[in-house]
Design a protein around this motif. Structure first.
Motif, PDB file in Angstrom:
ATOM      1  N   THR A   1       0.981  -0.918  -0.010  1.00 25.38           N
ATOM      2  CA  THR A   1      -0.084   0.062   0.020  1.00 25.38           C
ATOM      3  C   THR A   1       1.069   1.202   0.079  1.00 25.38           C
TER       4      THR A   1
ATOM      5  N   ARG B   1       1.258   5.228   0.362  1.00 22.35           N
ATOM      6  CA  ARG B   1       0.484   6.283   1.112  1.00 22.35           C
ATOM      7  C   ARG B   1       0.623   7.522  -0.100  1.00 22.35           C
ATOM      8  N   THR B   2      -0.451   8.336  -0.165  1.00 19.59           N
ATOM      9  CA  THR B   2      -0.472   9.217  -1.357  1.00 19.59           C
ATOM     10  C   THR B   2      -1.371  10.425  -0.680  1.00 19.59           C
TER      11      THR B   2
ATOM     12  N   PRO C   1      -4.826   6.337   1.166  1.00 19.69           N
ATOM     13  CA  PRO C   1      -3.502   5.149   0.989  1.00 19.69           C
ATOM     14  C   PRO C   1      -4.123   4.380  -0.559  1.00 19.69           C
TER      15      PRO C   1
END
Lengths: 251, 317
Positions: free
Chosen positions: B21, B23-24, B28
């Protein structure tokens, strides 16, 4: 498997980069002649009728400019790392059996070879301008300069792993300018007071002083010099290690 | 050097329970949501899927360039890092330029020097067709030429596992064909090859096996012919008021049928047979369109029953 071939090609491509050559080698030599020629009979550089500095201007500028060129040379090693990261070449290298140590060793060797090229050329220029020292002084000076460059080499590697291509260029350019200015590359830092104490806590000050050992007692490289260089070396190597780990974890 | 693979490896590649995954700023993003597959030594496998399917993330984890959140990767019985140290892995990554101020030959020689059992530099130059560029500086190459050089760099390592992430993206049709001809010659030496692509034709033509990915999961895994049949369907759309759906569904080559107002939408396994039969049985059908299913539609068909969540996400795009 050795990294000899890898190092050889890294050196070759650094030498072929005309811009690197101009800024690390040609620029300090040209500046040297511009600054030293008008002062070539000045044996009391930075002093006056009352204060005797004992500094011979051509020797002073030789040391100042080779410090500058050598700093640029080792810090540019970091900029080359940043450039390789930006284009993704480091990911390609991570698919090869080349170890992290091998990679850093090659980068250090390349940086130091460029720095030594600058140093030797400025020695030659200095001799042309009338600098005369016993052999032992030349050697001692060179050894101390190599030591005093360690913090800058580590700083370059750290910034190379932390910053992208564009930012690394700016940070390294600005860093060199500031360190050179406060280290006494362009004018002598003498006397006392807070400013001088601050300058004496910088590795660039001792890099310049390393070149003054030939002048005898007027600028000793004593316990304080060893202490400052040691502290800066530990700090910058820790920084480089941290930046390297952070970078390789994420990429 | 810890391990040296003198003879071709007997264990292949295993990926189990991989998840990742990212993180943006928008929250996520689950790039890979549980990927398992094994590849036998000597197999050529295509990772096929649309952009965002998780192919590159899977490949990065397989190569040890990205640590998985969970799951394990084994390459010839080793961790990816150890397999790389042993010189068993070569790769052509999706992004990546080449360093400057060296000639093509010099760069290939430099990379070869880092491996324990590289191919000859001249051999690779001939194989990859960069002979006429050998003395050119790397910064004077076109996109396609750079791509060929990157392929040469991957091949010169003489790896047991060659991983290629969308290797033909910058190539024109002719260069693409040459690329795969070279690949075939290399594969015939008993090498294991994994390549990512979003071209069904490329996966079908050059892989023994296709692993189909969508939204971070494997939606199909099997021999290339099987996957092609499953995703290579066509749809006939025709205006046919008051159509007898049961009769249409019974026509040859028809998988299923649906209506959209006055139109029928017929999914076909053999659209040629279905169309002939349709016109014979229902001559009043008009405004006929035959369309090939895109990969995304194919994924919808493959996953509609299996996983409504994925279907929803693909439709939302």
């Amino acid at each position: 498997m050795s990294t000899l071939t890898y190092t050889r090609f890294e050196l070759l491509r650094t030498l072929r980069n005309r811009q690197t050559f101009i800024f690390t080698v040609a620029f300090p030599v040209v500046m040297y002649f511009l600054l030293a020629s008008p002062n070539k009979n000045n044996h009391n550089f930075g002093g006056d009728a009352n204060t005797h500095t004992g500094l011979f201007a051509p020797q002073y500028y030789m040391v100042g400019l080779l410090s500058f060129g050598a700093m640029v040379a080792v810090l540019s090693g970091g900029a080359r790392i940043a450039a390789e990261r930006t284009i993704g070449w480091n990911r390609q290298l991570r698919l090869t059996p080349l170890s992290a140590i091998g990679y850093l060793r090659t980068k250090l060797v390349t940086s130091y070879v460029m720095a030594l090229a600058t140093i030797v050329l400025l020695y030659a220029a200095g001799i042309v301008m009338g600098v005369r020292l016993p052999l032992v002084n030349w050697l001692e000076m060179t050894g101390l300069i190599i030591l005093a460059l360690i913090p800058f080499a580590a700083l370059g590697i750290g910034m190379g792993h932390l910053l992208n291509d564009d930012a690394a260029g700016g940070a390294i350019g600005g860093g060199v300018g500031l360190f050179a200015f406060l280290g006494g590359t362009w004018f002598p830092i003498t006397g006392g007071g807070l400013f001088v104490s601050f300058c004496q806590s910088l590795p660039s000050y001792w890099l310049v002083q390393a070149g003054h050992v030939g002048l005898g007692a007027s600028s000793p490289w004593g316990a304080k010099a060893w202490f400052v260089i040691a502290v800066w070396s530990v700090a910058t190597i820790s920084f480089a290690t941290w930046a390297y780990r952070r970078d390789t974890k994420r990429v | 050097m810890t391990t040296n693979l003198a003879s071709p490896p007997t264990t292949g590649i295993q990926l189990s329970g991989l998840t990742k995954t990212f993180r943006t700023p928008d929250g996520p993003v689950q790039a890979v949501r549980g990927v398992d597959f094994s590849i036998a030594p000597g197999e050529t496998v295509a990772l096929l899927g649309p952009n965002g399917a998780g192919k590159t993330t899977t490949i990065d984890m397989m190569l040890g360039l990205l640590p998985p959140d969970s799951g394990t990767v084994s390459v010839f019985g080793m961790t990816p890092e150890d397999a790389i140290k042993a010189g068993a892995v070569g790769g052509m990554l999706q992004t990546g330029g080449v360093i400057q101020y060296l000639t093509v030959r010099e760069l290939i020689t430099m990379v070869a020097s880092l491996y324990p059992k590289p191919l000859g530099v001249d051999e690779v130059i001939a194989l990859t067709g960069v002979g006429d560029l050998a003395n050119r500086k790397t910064n004077k190459l076109s996109g396609g030429q750079t791509q060929r050089l990157r392929f040469a760099i991957a091949l010169v390592s003489n790896p047991d596992l060659l991983v290629l992430d969308e290797p033909t993206v910058a190539l024109d049709v002719e260069a693409r064909r040459e690329f795969w001809t070279t690949m075939r010659a290399f594969v015939s030496r008993g090498k294991t090859v994994v390549f990512a692509t979003h071209y069904l034709e490329e996966a079908d033509a050059y892989a023994d096996r296709i692993i189909l990915m969508a939204n971070g999961r494997i939606v199909a895994d099997g021999p290339a012919t099987e996957i092609k049949a499953a995703v290579g369907t066509r749809t006939i759309r025709a205006t046919l008021p008051q159509a007898d759906l049961a009769a249409i569904a019974a026509l040859p080559g028809v998988t299923n049928v649906d209506t959209r107002g006055a139109a029928v939408v017929i999914n076909c396994s053999d659209s040629d047979a279905a169309l002939r039969a349709l016109l014979a049985a229902f001559p009043q059908a008009h405004d006929i369109e035959v369309t090939g299913a895109g990969l995304e539609e194919a994924f919808l068909q493959l996953t509609a029953d299996a996983d409504p969540e994925i279907t929803k996400e693909i439709e939302a795009r």
